[in-house]
Design a protein around this motif. Structure first.
Motif, mmCIF file in Angstrom:
data_model
loop_
_atom_site.group_PDB
_atom_site.id
_atom_site.type_symbol
_atom_site.label_atom_id
_atom_site.label_comp_id
_atom_site.label_asym_id
_atom_site.label_seq_id
_atom_site.Cartn_x
_atom_site.Cartn_y
_atom_site.Cartn_z
ATOM 1 N N LEU A 1 -8.083 -7.437 -5.104
ATOM 2 C CA LEU A 1 -8.427 -6.197 -4.409
ATOM 3 C C LEU A 1 -9.926 -5.983 -4.375
ATOM 4 C CD1 LEU A 1 -6.093 -3.306 -5.415
ATOM 5 C CD2 LEU A 1 -7.046 -3.832 -3.185
ATOM 6 N N GLN B 1 -9.673 2.588 -9.506
ATOM 7 C CA GLN B 1 -8.878 2.003 -8.425
ATOM 8 C C GLN B 1 -8.810 2.918 -7.216
ATOM 9 O OE1 GLN B 1 -5.160 0.484 -10.037
ATOM 10 N NE2 GLN B 1 -5.699 -1.442 -9.070
ATOM 11 N N ALA B 2 -8.690 4.222 -7.495
ATOM 12 C CA ALA B 2 -8.642 5.164 -6.389
ATOM 13 C C ALA B 2 -9.937 5.099 -5.585
ATOM 14 C CB ALA B 2 -8.395 6.576 -6.911
ATOM 15 N N GLY C 1 -10.042 1.929 -3.505
ATOM 16 C CA GLY C 1 -9.181 2.102 -2.326
ATOM 17 C C GLY C 1 -9.889 2.918 -1.268
ATOM 18 N N ILE D 1 -12.718 0.937 0.431
ATOM 19 C CA ILE D 1 -12.218 -0.015 1.436
ATOM 20 C C ILE D 1 -11.910 0.726 2.732
ATOM 21 C CG2 ILE D 1 -10.344 -1.597 2.059
ATOM 22 C CD1 ILE D 1 -9.956 -2.252 -0.825
ATOM 23 N N LEU D 2 -11.177 1.838 2.617
ATOM 24 C CA LEU D 2 -10.748 2.559 3.821
ATOM 25 C C LEU D 2 -11.944 3.106 4.582
ATOM 26 C CD1 LEU D 2 -7.556 4.382 2.492
ATOM 27 C CD2 LEU D 2 -7.717 2.295 3.830
ATOM 28 N N LEU E 1 1.474 -3.397 2.502
ATOM 29 C CA LEU E 1 1.306 -3.944 1.153
ATOM 30 C C LEU E 1 1.300 -2.847 0.093
ATOM 31 C CD1 LEU E 1 -1.569 -6.544 1.764
ATOM 32 C CD2 LEU E 1 0.876 -6.959 1.675
ATOM 33 N N VAL F 1 -5.514 -4.553 6.048
ATOM 34 C CA VAL F 1 -6.624 -3.974 5.273
ATOM 35 C C VAL F 1 -6.307 -2.560 4.849
ATOM 36 C CG1 VAL F 1 -9.094 -3.646 5.205
ATOM 37 C CG2 VAL F 1 -8.125 -5.212 6.833
ATOM 38 N N VAL F 2 -5.733 -1.778 5.784
ATOM 39 C CA VAL F 2 -5.419 -0.384 5.462
ATOM 40 C C VAL F 2 -4.501 -0.322 4.255
ATOM 41 C CG1 VAL F 2 -4.169 1.642 6.266
ATOM 42 C CG2 VAL F 2 -5.770 0.489 7.787
ATOM 43 N N LEU G 1 -3.933 -2.631 2.067
ATOM 44 C CA LEU G 1 -4.602 -3.162 0.875
ATOM 45 C C LEU G 1 -5.428 -2.045 0.229
ATOM 46 C CD1 LEU G 1 -4.612 -6.054 -0.307
ATOM 47 C CD2 LEU G 1 -6.806 -6.414 0.793
ATOM 48 N N GLY G 2 -6.069 -1.229 1.075
ATOM 49 C CA GLY G 2 -6.832 -0.095 0.565
ATOM 50 C C GLY G 2 -5.940 0.926 -0.108
ATOM 51 N N THR G 3 -4.808 1.269 0.540
ATOM 52 C CA THR G 3 -3.931 2.272 -0.065
ATOM 53 C C THR G 3 -3.164 1.687 -1.244
ATOM 54 O OG1 THR G 3 -2.302 1.818 1.663
ATOM 55 C CG2 THR G 3 -3.695 3.747 1.961
ATOM 56 N N LEU G 4 -3.006 0.347 -1.276
ATOM 57 C CA LEU G 4 -2.440 -0.296 -2.472
ATOM 58 C C LEU G 4 -3.275 0.093 -3.693
ATOM 59 C CD1 LEU G 4 -0.575 -2.605 -3.733
ATOM 60 C CD2 LEU G 4 -2.409 -4.170 -3.159
ATOM 61 N N ALA G 5 -4.602 0.056 -3.527
ATOM 62 C CA ALA G 5 -5.482 0.467 -4.623
ATOM 63 C C ALA G 5 -5.478 1.982 -4.779
ATOM 64 C CB ALA G 5 -6.898 -0.032 -4.370
ATOM 65 N N LEU G 6 -5.512 2.689 -3.658
ATOM 66 C CA LEU G 6 -5.626 4.153 -3.689
ATOM 67 C C LEU G 6 -4.417 4.801 -4.375
ATOM 68 C CD1 LEU G 6 -7.360 6.554 -2.681
ATOM 69 C CD2 LEU G 6 -5.967 6.563 -0.622
ATOM 70 N N ARG H 1 -2.192 3.425 -6.371
ATOM 71 C CA ARG H 1 -2.143 3.050 -7.791
ATOM 72 C C ARG H 1 -3.180 3.854 -8.574
ATOM 73 N NH1 ARG H 1 1.801 1.207 -10.304
ATOM 74 N NH2 ARG H 1 2.141 -0.391 -8.736
ATOM 75 N N GLY H 2 -4.346 4.022 -7.943
ATOM 76 C CA GLY H 2 -5.393 4.796 -8.593
ATOM 77 C C GLY H 2 -4.956 6.237 -8.825
ATOM 78 N N LEU H 3 -4.277 6.832 -7.835
ATOM 79 C CA LEU H 3 -3.789 8.200 -7.996
ATOM 80 C C LEU H 3 -2.761 8.279 -9.127
ATOM 81 C CD1 LEU H 3 -3.461 9.384 -4.277
ATOM 82 C CD2 LEU H 3 -5.230 9.968 -5.941
ATOM 83 N N ASN I 1 -2.706 6.353 -11.700
ATOM 84 C CA ASN I 1 -3.509 6.277 -12.926
ATOM 85 C C ASN I 1 -4.109 7.622 -13.278
ATOM 86 O OD1 ASN I 1 -3.095 3.575 -13.236
ATOM 87 N ND2 ASN I 1 -5.019 2.951 -12.289
ATOM 88 N N VAL I 2 -4.649 8.309 -12.252
ATOM 89 C CA VAL I 2 -5.310 9.588 -12.492
ATOM 90 C C VAL I 2 -4.297 10.621 -12.979
ATOM 91 C CG1 VAL I 2 -6.494 11.505 -11.362
ATOM 92 C CG2 VAL I 2 -7.171 9.147 -10.856
#
Lengths: 337, 347
Positions: free
Chosen positions: A258, A306-307, A310, A313-314, B75, B129-130, B132-137, B139-141, B143-144
Motif C-alpha cells: 500500500l 493508515q487512514a 488512504g 492516495i485518494l 479491493l 487505485v480508489v 486501494l486507497g479506501t483499503l487503507a482508509l 482499515r485506518g478508521l 484502527n482509530v
C-alpha cells in the motif's frame, strides 16, 4: 503542450505550474511539512531522527522505483511486499547459518528478488494474464514460501553478525549509506528511462500498447523486463529491510505494498500508464516516510497512519484527474480556436 | 428467454457450460479425496464447519462478481469487514442494542461503498487505485475507532448466529443468508434487464451509454451494494469469532477475488455467472477442509489459494488462445498487421 491564451486566474496559474511538475509540488510539500512539524517538535529536524526517516524512505523509494516502472507500462505489482519479506528472511536465515559471507548473502537475496520478478513477468507475458491477478496470486504464494522457510521461527538480531544493524544508520561524509544507495538507483533507472531506447519503449507501451506494437516495439518483452527489474529492486529493498530491522518475522513487510503504490501514485506516476518519473516516485516515498515520522514525533496516535495514507492516495489521484481534465479542456479549446 | 444474458456471444454456450462442469468435477474429486483422508469428512459437523468458514467470503463474492463483470474491482472489502466489526462492537459497548446497531453498520458499509462509487464514476478514477486507497482508509478508521482493544463479549444469540446451525440440522444460519442472497443475485443477474445492463457495461461502456444504460449510476450502486454486503460479512465474522479486532478480515480480498475468477468470471469484464461463483465457493471450502485434513497448516493454504487464483485464469486463457489459433488455421492466414488501423496513429 499548447500555450493557454485564456485567463486561467491566479489560482489556475499556480496549480497549473505545480501540476506540470509533480516533483516541484512534492518538494514544496516536503519543505512545508518539515517547517510545520519542526515548530511543534524541534527534534524532528535532528540528525539522528532524519537519519532514521531517510533510511526508511530509501527502502520504500527503491521498491517504489520498481513499482513506478511497472505502473508506467500500465501494469501493477502487488507482490512486491512479499518479495521484500522473502528476501529479508532468506538473507537473515543464510547469515544465521553462517554458510555465506555477508556480501554473498546479499547477492543471493537480490538474485532471488530478480527471480521472483521474472516469474511474475513470465506468467503475465506468456499467458497474457492481467498483472493484477498474477501478482495478487504471487503476493500470497511468495508469502507462503516465507512461512515454509521460517517454520514458525523468526530471525533475531542476535543471530546476525555483530554490528550488522548499524549499517542502516552508517554515514559517508554525513550522508546515510541507504540514501546514497537510493540516489544511485534513482540516477541509474532515471537515465535508463530518460536516455535509452528501452526507456522510451517503457513509456510507449504504457501510453498506447497497440500503437507501440505497430511501431515494432515488443511490448511483452518490455513488460517482462520491467517486472524483472521490479523484482531486482524489490530484492535490494528486502536486503535493506533486513539490515534496518534486524529482527525479521515471517510476516515482515506485510501490507507495505500500500505504502509503495501510494508513493508511486503520490509521486505523479499515473495508474493509467505512460507518464511519470522515478524522481517523483522517490520523493513520494520520502513524503510518506515523513508523514509516518511526523506522527511519531508529534506524539499523535499511530493508528491514524493508515487512514492518512488512504486519504493521501485518494487526494493525489483526484488531483491528477482534475489537472489532466483541465489540461485536456485547454487543449480542446486551443484546437477549436 | 432461455440463454442467460451473461453468456458471451463470441464463445459457444457449450464452452461456458464446460467451465461449470469442470468445477463440478473438481468438487467431486475433492469430496472423494476428503472421504479417503478422514471418515469424519462426510459428517454433519464437518459440513457445518467447512461451509461456515467461508460464508463471509461467499457473500462478498456475489457483488464482487457483478463489479468485475462491469470491468471494475473493489479491493477495499476486507477493510470494510474490519471497520464493520469495529463500529458494531463500539456501538454495543456504548449501550446500543445489537438489533439497532446492525442496521447502522450496514449503512456505514453503504456510505463506504458510495465513496468508492463516487470517486470512480464522478471523478473518473480507476477503481483499482480508489479501492486501494479506501483499503487503507477503512482499515485506518477501524484502527482509530478500536485501537488495540479486542471486543469479545457478545450476546449469546449473536455468536450462535455466527457459527450455530439450525435446530440440530447441519445447516449453519449463515448458509441460509448466503443462499437467499445468491438466489436474489442469480435471479437479478440472469433473469432481468438489470443483469443485461451490467454485462453491457462490461462489454463496452460507450456502447452501453449510447443504448441508454445509466452506466455511472449503475456502477455507483454496485459499489454501494458491495460496501453493504462487506459490512454484513464483517458482522458475520465478528459473530463467528465472537470478537471485533481492528485486523478482522485482513487478506480476505484475495480470497474473494480468487473465488470470483475461479467461478469463471472474466477479469477483463463482460462475462461471468452466479452459479459458477457459487460452485467456486464450495470448491474453495472443500479444498481448505481437505488441506486441513491432510495436515497442511493454515499458513501454507495461502499458497494453495494463490495458485488456484493464477491457474483459474491461466486455464481459460490457454483455452482461448488455442481456440483463436484453431480459428486462424481454419480461416487461413491472418490479415497482415499493417492493414489494421492504418492512418489512425498520430505520430
Amino acid at each position: 503542450m499548447p500555450k493557454t491564451q485564456g485567463q486561467p486566474g491566479m489560482l489556475g496559474r499556480v496549480t497549473g505550474a505545480l501540476g506540470r511538475s509533480r516533483e516541484l509540488t512534492l518538494v514544496a510539500l516536503i519543505v512545508l511539512m518539515c517547517a510545520i512539524v519542526s515548530l511543534g517538535a524541534p527534534q524532528f529536524l535532528s540528525i539522528s531522527n532524519l537519519d532514521q526517516v531517510t533510511a526508511m524512505a530509501a527502502i520504500f523509494a527503491i521498491a517504489g522505483i520498481g513499482e513506478a516502472m511497472v505502473v508506467m507500462t500500465k501494469n501493477i505489482d502487488l507482490s512486491v511486499e512479499s518479495t521484500i519479506g522473502l528476501v529479508a528472511f532468506l538473507v537473515g536465515v543464510t547469515l544465521r547459518q553462517g554458510d555465506l559471507p555477508v556480501p554473498a548473502a546479499w547477492l543471493l537475496g537480490i538474485g532471488v528478488g530478480l527471480l521472483l520478478g521474472m516469474v511474475n513477468g513470465a506468467v503475465i507475458t506468456v499467458f497474457r494474464i492481467p498483472s493484477i491477478v498474477v501478482t495478487l496470486g504471487t503476493l500470497s504464494i511468495f508469502r507462503g514460501l516465507v512461512f515454509i522457510i521460517a517454520g514458525g521461527k523468526e530471525v533475531n538480531l542476535s543471530d546476525l553478525p555483530a554490528g550488522y544493524a548499524n549499517l542502516a544508520t552508517d554515514t559517508v561524509l554525513g550522508v546515510p549509506v541507504f540514501v546514497i544507495v537510493a540516489v544511485v538507483i534513482v540516477a541509474i533507472v532515471g537515465l535508463l528511462l530518460w536516455k535509452t531506447r528501452f526507456g522510451r519503449q517503457v513509456y510507449a507501451v504504457g501510453s498506447n500498447a497497440e500503437a507501440a506494437a505497430i511501431l515494432g516495439i515488443r511490448s511483452r518483452l518490455v513488460t517482462f523486463a520491467v517486472f524483472s527489474i521490479a523484482g531486482l529492486l524489490g530484492g535490494i529493498a528486502g536486503v535493506m529491510w533486513g539490515i534496518y530491522f534486524g529482527t525479521i518475522y515471517a510476516t515482515s513487510a506485510s501490507g507495505v505494498v500500500l505504502q509503495i503504490v501510494a508513493a508511486v501514485v503520490v509521486g505523479g506516476v499515473s495508474i493509467a500508464g505512460g507518464t511519470g518519473t522515478v524522481v517523483g516516485a522517490a520523493l513520494g516515498a520520502l513524503f510518506l516516510a515523513l508523514i509516518n515520522n511526523a506522527l511519531l514525533v508529534l506524539q499523535l496516535p499511530q493508528e491514524l497512519l493508515q487512514a492518512i495514507y488512504g486519504a493521501v492516495i485518494l487526494v493525489a489521484v483526484s488531483a491528477d484527474a482534475l489537472l489532466s481534465r483541465r489540461n485536456k479542456g485547454q487543449a480542446a479549446q486551443e484546437a477549436a480556436r | 428467454m432461455t440463454a442467460p444474458a451473461v453468456r458471451s456471444r463470441r464463445l459457444p454456450l457449450a464452452s461456458l457450460a464446460r467451465w461449470e462442469t469442470l468445477l463440478v468435477i473438481l468438487l467431486v474429486g475433492l469430496l472423494v479425496a476428503g472421504t479417503q483422508l478422514s471418515r469424519f469428512f462426510l459428517s454433519a459437523n464437518n459440513f457445518a464447519n467447512l461451509t461456515s468458514s467461508v460464508m463471509e467470503v461467499a457473500i462478498m463474492a456475489l457483488p464482487m462478481t457483478l463489479i468485475i463483470i462491469t470491468g471494475d474491482i473493489d479491493l477495499s472489502v476486507e477493510s470494510m469487514v474490519g471497520l464493520a466489526g469495529a463500529v458494531l462492537g463500539t456501538l454495543m459497548l456504548a449501550g446500543l442494542p445489537l438489533p439497532l446497531a446492525i442496521p447502522i453498520v450496514l449503512i456505514v458499509g453503504g456510505l463506504g461503498g458510495w465513496l468508492n462509487g463516487l470517486l470512480v464514476t464522478r471523478a473518473g478514477l480507476p477503481a483499482l487505485v480508489v479501492t486501494l486507497g479506501t483499503l487503507a482508509l477503512f482499515r485506518g478508521l477501524a484502527n482509530v475507532i478500536l485501537g488495540p482493544t479486542v471486543i469479545s463479549v457478545w450476546p449469546d444469540w449473536f455468536t450462535e448466529f455466527g457459527f450455530g446451525t439450525i435446530a440440530k440440522s447441519p445447516i449453519p444460519y449463515t448458509l441460509v443468508v448466503f443462499a437467499v442472497l445468491a438466489a436474489v443475485f442469480w435471479l437479478v443477474t440472469h433473469g432481468t434487464w438489470l443483469g443485461r445492463q451490467v454485462v453491457a457495461i462490461g462489454k463496452s461502456k460507450d456502447a452501453a451509454r449510447y443504448s441508454g444504460v445509466p452506466v455511472a449510476s449503475l456502477r455507483n450502486w454496485l459499489f454501494i451494494l458491495s460496501g453493504v454486503v462487506a459490512a454484513l460479512a464483517g458482522i458475520i465474522l465478528a459473530a463467528r469469532f465472537s470478537s471485533a479486532r481492528n485486523d478482522n478480515g485482513t487478506g480476505m480480498t484475495l480470497t474473494v477475488v480468487t473465488v470470483v475468477l475461479l467461478g469463471g468470471v472474466d477479469i477483463n469484464g463482460g462475462k461471468g455467472s452466479i452459479p459458477g461463483v457459487v460452485l467456486a465457493v464450495f470448491v474453495l471450502a472443500v479444498l481448505q477442509n481437505v488441506l486441513r485434513l491432510a495436515g497442511v497448516s493454515s499458513e501454507f493454504q495461502g499458497i494453495a489459494v494463490g495458485l488456484l487464483l493464477v491457474f483459474s485464469v491461466i486455464v481459460p486463457q490457454l483455452a482461448r488462445q488455442a481456440k483463436a489459433a484453431l480459428d486462424r488455421a481454419r480461416r487461413g492466414r491472418r490479415p497482415p498487421a499493417g492493414s489494421m488501423a492504418a492512418g489512425e496513429i498520430n505520430v
